[in-house]
Design an enzyme around this catalytic site. Structure first.
Site, PDB file in Angstrom:
ATOM      1  CG  ASN A 209      -8.363  -2.845  -0.153  1.00 56.72           C
ATOM      2  OD1 ASN A 209      -9.020  -3.452   0.693  1.00 56.72           O
ATOM      3  ND2 ASN A 209      -7.043  -2.929  -0.218  1.00 56.72           N
TER       4      ASN A 209
ATOM      5  CG  ASN B   5      -6.647  -3.165   6.976  1.00 56.87           C
ATOM      6  OD1 ASN B   5      -6.467  -2.385   6.046  1.00 56.87           O
ATOM      7  ND2 ASN B   5      -5.759  -4.077   7.301  1.00 56.87           N
TER       8      ASN B   5
ATOM      9  N   GLY C 137       6.306 -14.156   5.129  1.00 62.58           N
ATOM     10  CA  GLY C 137       7.546 -14.814   5.554  1.00 62.58           C
ATOM     11  C   GLY C 137       8.218 -15.516   4.386  1.00 62.58           C
TER      12      GLY C 137
ATOM     13  CE  LYS D 230       0.403  -0.987   5.221  1.00 64.00           C
ATOM     14  NZ  LYS D 230       0.819  -2.326   5.542  1.00 64.00           N
TER      15      LYS D 230
ATOM     16  N   GLY E 227       7.238 -16.991  11.240  1.00 65.83           N
ATOM     17  CA  GLY E 227       5.979 -16.695  10.554  1.00 65.83           C
ATOM     18  C   GLY E 227       6.126 -17.120   9.099  1.00 65.83           C
ATOM     19  CB  ALA E 228       6.513 -20.354   7.564  1.00 64.59           C
ATOM     20  N   GLY E 229       4.044 -17.692   6.745  1.00 64.86           N
ATOM     21  CA  GLY E 229       2.919 -17.411   5.852  1.00 64.86           C
ATOM     22  C   GLY E 229       3.439 -16.760   4.577  1.00 64.86           C
TER      23      GLY E 229
HETATM   24  O1  KPL Z   1      -1.983  -3.331   4.386  1.00 65.38           O
HETATM   25  C1  KPL Z   1      -3.042  -3.560   3.845  1.00 65.38           C
HETATM   26  C2  KPL Z   1      -3.804  -4.714   4.339  1.00 65.38           C
HETATM   27  O2  KPL Z   1      -4.664  -5.230   3.661  1.00 65.38           O
HETATM   28  O3  KPL Z   1      -3.512  -5.118   5.473  1.00 65.38           O
HETATM   29  C3  KPL Z   1      -3.566  -2.632   2.787  1.00 65.38           C
HETATM   30  C4  KPL Z   1      -2.550  -1.547   2.543  1.00 65.38           C
HETATM   31  C5  KPL Z   1      -4.846  -2.023   3.243  1.00 65.38           C
HETATM   32  C6  KPL Z   1      -3.758  -3.291   1.454  1.00 65.38           C
HETATM   33  O4  KPL Z   1      -4.838  -4.157   1.395  1.00 65.38           O
END
Ligand code: KPL
Length: 296
Positions: A195, A185, A14, A177, A9-11
């Site tokens: 956000n 999200n 990565g 998480k 995963g070279a984004g």
């Molecule tokens: O992990 C994130 C994401 O955007 O995927 C957060 C913590 C919401 C930060 O934008």
């Protein structure tokens, strides 16, 4: 000690971890879908300064059997399974395979694969600006395997200044998480907002609070007391710290890419069903974003 780590995963993530491994004196190798062995230059911008890092890259078709001693998987959750399968034959038996993505479900899907699986979660912020990797926000990374203490090969990570630590309670870290991603999200992707709008806009804030009530109920049914009492506080604190960011799901939607919704809200909704907890608001978001993904 594992000197040579392959990164799948070279984004942005990565590449950021490739730079971190180089700073630890380790030798990351970026795995690319195609192409032959070469040196890659990674231009990293942090705090207005730019630095160049150099590491090996190799195309997946060129990988030799059992040549991977340690694998860090930094693809999005929705690509992780296929990505790991694409280099399965090259993974040495017993080599650690660390899954570092948003969402949950990939670990379970790979459970019968015979791989030595670990998981991680990170709050590092990084994105690609053309060919430059921008390290936008310093974060913390935790890696672990439920119930295990830190293995010997982890020493260079934990002794470094890279904010990478070991946890023997990785399930709790991943669940925390997951709740944060469920709260932030999908709403930001649907309303195409940064956000911070989730606290600035009273309608969206109320919606996030209702989502968090469901997240708390599922956490309680799962026996996760911290999630049950802290879901909303965790989400609010991340929204405040990342107010100016576009969530990863919003970025995916804006760029017409498939999102990680099935591994984020999809996982939550499946857990809620298994435990008999109603969560109609999360279900509605899953339906809306999943059909949005299908129409691309
Ligand atoms: O992990 C994130 C994401 O955007 O995927 C957060 C913590 C919401 C930060 O934008």
């Amino acid at each position: 000690m594992i000197q040579r780590w392959h990164i799948l995963g070279a984004g942005a993530m990565g590449r950021l971890f490739a730079c971190k491994l180089l700073r630890l004196g380790l030798e990351p190798v970026l795995l690319m879908r195609a192409g032959s062995s070469r040196r890659e230059t990674l231009a990293l911008r942090f705090d207005g300064r730019e630095e160049a890092y150099h590491c090996d890259a190799i195309g997946l078709p060129e990988l030799q059997a059992s040549s991977i001693e340690g694998l860090l998987v930094t693809t999005k959750a929705n690509h992780a399974l296929a990505a790991v399968q694409s280099c399965r034959a090259a993974i040495t038996p017993g080599a650690p395979v660390i899954l570092l993505h948003n969402g949950m479900g990939v670990l379970e899907a790979l459970a019968g694969s015979g791989l030595h699986l670990l998981a991680g979660t990170t709050t590092e912020g990084a994105y690609l600006d053309a060919t430059t990797l921008v390290h936008a926000g310093l974060g913390e990374t935790v890696i672990g395997r439920e119930g295990d203490s830190a293995p010997q090969w982890f020493k260079p990570f934990s002794e470094s200044a890279e904010r990478i630590s070991w946890t023997s309670e990785i399930d709790n870290a991943l669940w925390k998480k997951l709740l944060i991603n469920c709260a932030i999200n999908p709403l930001t992707a649907l309303h195409r907002c940064r956000n911070g709008t989730l606290v600035d806009n009273p309608v969206l804030r109320a919606e996030m609070e209702l989502l968090c009530e469901e997240l708390a109920a599922v956490s309680a049914a799962r026996g996760n007391a911290r999630g049950a009492s802290c879901a909303l506080d965790w989400a609010l604190s991340v929204v405040q710290r990342t107010a100016a960011n576009q969530s990863s799901m919003l970025q995916d939607v804006l760029q017409g890419r498939e999102t990680e919704i099935r591994y984020i809200t999809g996982y939550l909704v499946a857990e809620a069903k298994r435990l008999g907890v109603p969560c109609p608001r999360n279900e509605a978001l899953l339906r809306q974003l999943d059909s949005a993904a299908a129409s691309h």
